[in-house]
Scaffold this active site. Structure first.
Site, mmCIF file in Angstrom:
data_model
loop_
_atom_site.group_PDB
_atom_site.id
_atom_site.type_symbol
_atom_site.label_atom_id
_atom_site.label_comp_id
_atom_site.label_asym_id
_atom_site.label_seq_id
_atom_site.Cartn_x
_atom_site.Cartn_y
_atom_site.Cartn_z
ATOM 1 N N CYS A 1 46.237 -11.148 -11.027
ATOM 2 C CA CYS A 1 45.041 -11.171 -10.539
ATOM 3 C C CYS A 1 44.968 -10.923 -8.961
ATOM 4 O O CYS A 1 45.341 -12.034 -8.126
ATOM 5 C CB CYS A 1 44.414 -12.560 -11.051
ATOM 6 S SG CYS A 1 42.936 -13.239 -10.191
ATOM 7 N N CYS B 1 43.127 -13.813 -7.146
ATOM 8 C CA CYS B 1 43.882 -15.117 -7.082
ATOM 9 C C CYS B 1 44.949 -14.833 -5.980
ATOM 10 O O CYS B 1 45.262 -15.931 -5.400
ATOM 11 C CB CYS B 1 44.716 -15.319 -8.379
ATOM 12 S SG CYS B 1 43.693 -15.422 -10.067
#
Length: 106
Positions: free
Chosen positions: A31, A34
């Site tokens: 991600c 993230c």
């Protein structure tokens, strides 16, 4: 104090039973957003040591707790106080916004 890793097995003790407020960052290696907020959370963890702890849960490695809490999109941040979710934030944000959210929620 740097952020610390939490697993399905340690979640109850590390987060729900913590005497301090705990921000849990639900994330995954793949991600991009993230990974983008990771360094900011590390800095905030050091700056707010003693007032709040910041934990990281890799949703790929720990699907049980993510499923129980209804995590559908990452990054997802949840603030826990006294074993209860008191605030949630979905998506990446600049460090300043993350700090304000944590301070307001803690």
């Amino acid at each position: 104090m740097a952020t610390f890793k939490v697993t399905d097995a340690s979640f109850s003790q590390d987060v729900l039973q913590s005497s301090e407020p705990v921000v849990v960052d639900f994330w995954a290696e793949w991600c991009g957003p993230c990974r983008m907020i990771g360094p900011a959370l590390e800095e905030i963890s050091n700056e707010m040591e003693g007032r709040v702890k910041i934990a990281k849960v890799n949703v790929d490695e720990n699907p049980q707790i993510a499923s129980q809490l209804g995590i559908r999109s990452i990054p997802a941040l949840m603030m826990f106080k006294g074993g209860q979710v008191v605030a949630q934030k979905i998506g990446a944000a600049p460090k300043g916004d993350l700090t304000k959210w944590i301070q307001a929620s803690a």
